[in-house]
Design an enzyme around this catalytic site. Structure first.
Site, PDB file in Angstrom:
ATOM      1  N   TYR A 101       0.848  -1.187   0.000  1.00  0.00           N
ATOM      2  CA  TYR A 101       0.000   0.000   0.000  1.00  0.00           C
ATOM      3  C   TYR A 101       0.884   1.237   0.000  1.00  0.00           C
ATOM      4  O   TYR A 101       1.888   1.299   0.719  1.00  0.00           O
ATOM      5  CB  TYR A 101      -0.888   0.024   1.252  1.00  0.00           C
ATOM      6  CG  TYR A 101      -1.675   1.310   1.388  1.00  0.00           C
ATOM      7  CD1 TYR A 101      -2.944   1.432   0.834  1.00  0.00           C
ATOM      8  CD2 TYR A 101      -1.126   2.421   2.034  1.00  0.00           C
ATOM      9  CE1 TYR A 101      -3.647   2.623   0.925  1.00  0.00           C
ATOM     10  CE2 TYR A 101      -1.819   3.615   2.123  1.00  0.00           C
ATOM     11  CZ  TYR A 101      -3.074   3.704   1.563  1.00  0.00           C
ATOM     12  OH  TYR A 101      -3.760   4.892   1.641  1.00  0.00           O
ATOM     13  N   GLU A 189      -3.279   7.533  -4.217  1.00  0.00           N
ATOM     14  CA  GLU A 189      -3.232   6.282  -3.468  1.00  0.00           C
ATOM     15  C   GLU A 189      -3.006   5.113  -4.418  1.00  0.00           C
ATOM     16  O   GLU A 189      -3.729   4.959  -5.389  1.00  0.00           O
ATOM     17  CB  GLU A 189      -4.544   6.070  -2.713  1.00  0.00           C
ATOM     18  CG  GLU A 189      -4.561   4.798  -1.880  1.00  0.00           C
ATOM     19  CD  GLU A 189      -5.884   4.615  -1.135  1.00  0.00           C
ATOM     20  OE1 GLU A 189      -5.897   4.767   0.092  1.00  0.00           O
ATOM     21  OE2 GLU A 189      -6.890   4.342  -1.791  1.00  0.00           O
TER      22      GLU A 189
END
Ligand code: GDP
Ligand code: MN
Length: 383
Positions: A101, A189
């Site tokens: 992530y 993101e």
């Protein structure tokens, strides 16, 4: 504005962030064509602005152009959490060794940018934050000083991603940062950022949100926006110069002045109701604008009652009354409208409404009284 994955990836590519090669398709035939061009195995991804597409069946692998056509056929038109799929992204599929992530966002309370990275990628980051907060490395970056190598290294080592991925990740982070800053993004993101079988690190997904206030600095902003469906109601409101935002409740709201409208929303909440929208007709609103406002609001089938809360300053309450009456004449309004008028020519306005009795129309003296009435009516109460 939240971008679609394919738009985010196109922008990231300009900043030399490695992303899989891919094409957008709007029909199964286009998807087959795209797969042919990419050669071999592809992944077909629903382009909707909602996470968890994989679990919802919106991401599928295909081994040939024929298969790509088939899965695109399944995915196009699919409803994912209320979003209908109109496009798919067809990408060259690689084998994935690990999923991480990564994100840059604006940390308002720290007045800094925040970089976050975790070896636990591909899953819901909120869940990781809750169950295993130490698995997320966080580094603040002073926007005036910008990014340095040590920021990238702290993220990479702090997140304990695989050794094989470290070098490329450290090289990729400053590129993501540049994209984040130069695009005036509020969020970039990458979930997942992946380590491939060949040892490459890539952005496999991209969620990019651009700051609408910076639109004037980006000539491509409108083009990006054009790919988004603006809900019918919002487009209609915009065409008529109304400041409208749809909400989830059933009490339609019309007011003049953003502050008054916001407090009207609060009062409706306090009265136990849920506002269906924010709508500011602005100062000096005339009859025509009022009529448009009522038309916009009552076009939402969720709306069970309407509250018109006007404080006349520049706006004249008699013109507001005229607008309400003309809207009632023109439209087949099926929900009750509670009107509270105060300020300039309020008495005249109230008299106009009283003189033209309409089964759907009622007046209230105070803001709270009007809100209570509107909420009661929305909940099926008598009048
Ligand atoms: P999201 O679920 O909407 O966030 O969609 P993502 O783009 O993050 O994809 C979800 C998951 O699908 C990823 O975590 C991967 O496991 C898988 N996936 C996506 N693209 C590929 C690909 O090209 N190859 C493989 N093997 N899996 C993929
Ligand atoms: Mn994702």
């Amino acid at each position: 504005m939240d971008l679609f994955e394919y738009q985010g990836k196109e922008l990231l590519r300009k900043f030399e962030v490695p992303v899989p090669e891919g094409r957008v398709a709007e029909t199964p035939e286009d998807a087959a064509e795209a797969a042919k061009g990419l050669g071999g195995k592809v992944v077909v991804k629903a382009q909707v602005q909602v996470g968890g597409r994989g679990k919802a069946g919106g991401i599928k692998l295909a081994n040939s152009p024929e298969e790509a056509q088939q899965v695109a056929n399944d995915i196009l038109g699919m409803d994912i959490k209320g979003h209908v799929v109109k496009r798919v992204l067809v990408e060259r599929a690689g084998d994935i060794k690990a999923e991480y992530y990564f994100s840059f966002l604006l940390d308002r309370s720290a007045r800094k940018f925040l970089g976050m990275m975790s070896a636990k990628g591909g899953v819901d980051i909120e869940e990781v934050a809750e169950t295993d907060p130490d698995a997320i490395a966080r580094v603040h970056i002073d926007p005036l000083a910008g990014i340095s190598d040590f920021h990238a290294r702290r993220l990479v080592f702090g997140s304990r991603i695989d050794e094989a991925a470290r070098k490329e990740a450290i090289a990729m982070i400053p590129k993501l940062y540049r994209a984040f800053v130069e695009l005036d993004a509020s969020l970039v993101e990458i979930n997942p950022m992946v380590l491939t079988g060949e040892g490459r690190v890539m952005a496999l997904d991209a969620k990019v949100s651009l700051d609408d206030s910076a639109a004037f600095r980006h000539p491509n902003f409108d083009d990006l926006k054009a790919a988004h469906d603006i809900p019918e109601q919002e487009r209609f409101a915009k065409e008529r110069g109304l400041n409208f935002i749809k909400l989830e409740g059933d009490v339609g709201i019309i007011g003049n002045g953003a502050g008054l409208v916001m407090s009207t929303l609060d009062v409706v909440k306090a009265a136990g109701g849920d506002p269906a929208n924010f709508l500011d007709v602005g100062g000096g609103a005339g009859a025509e604008l009022l009529a448009s406002a009522i038309e916009v609001i009552t076009s939402n089938p969720e709306v069970k009652s309407v509250l018109v809360n006007i404080f006349g300053g520049i706006t004249r309450c008699d013109l507001v009354a005229e607008g309400i009456l003309s809207a009632l004449e023109k439209l087949d309004v099926k929900v009750p409208i509670v009107v509270r008028l105060d300020g300039t020519n309020a008495e005249q306005g109230r008299k106009m409404l009283a003189d033209a009795p309409h089964p759907m129309l009622m007046s209230a003296e105070t803001m709270l009284g009007a809100a209570e009435k509107a909420v009661e009516l929305a909940h099926g109460g008598g009048r």
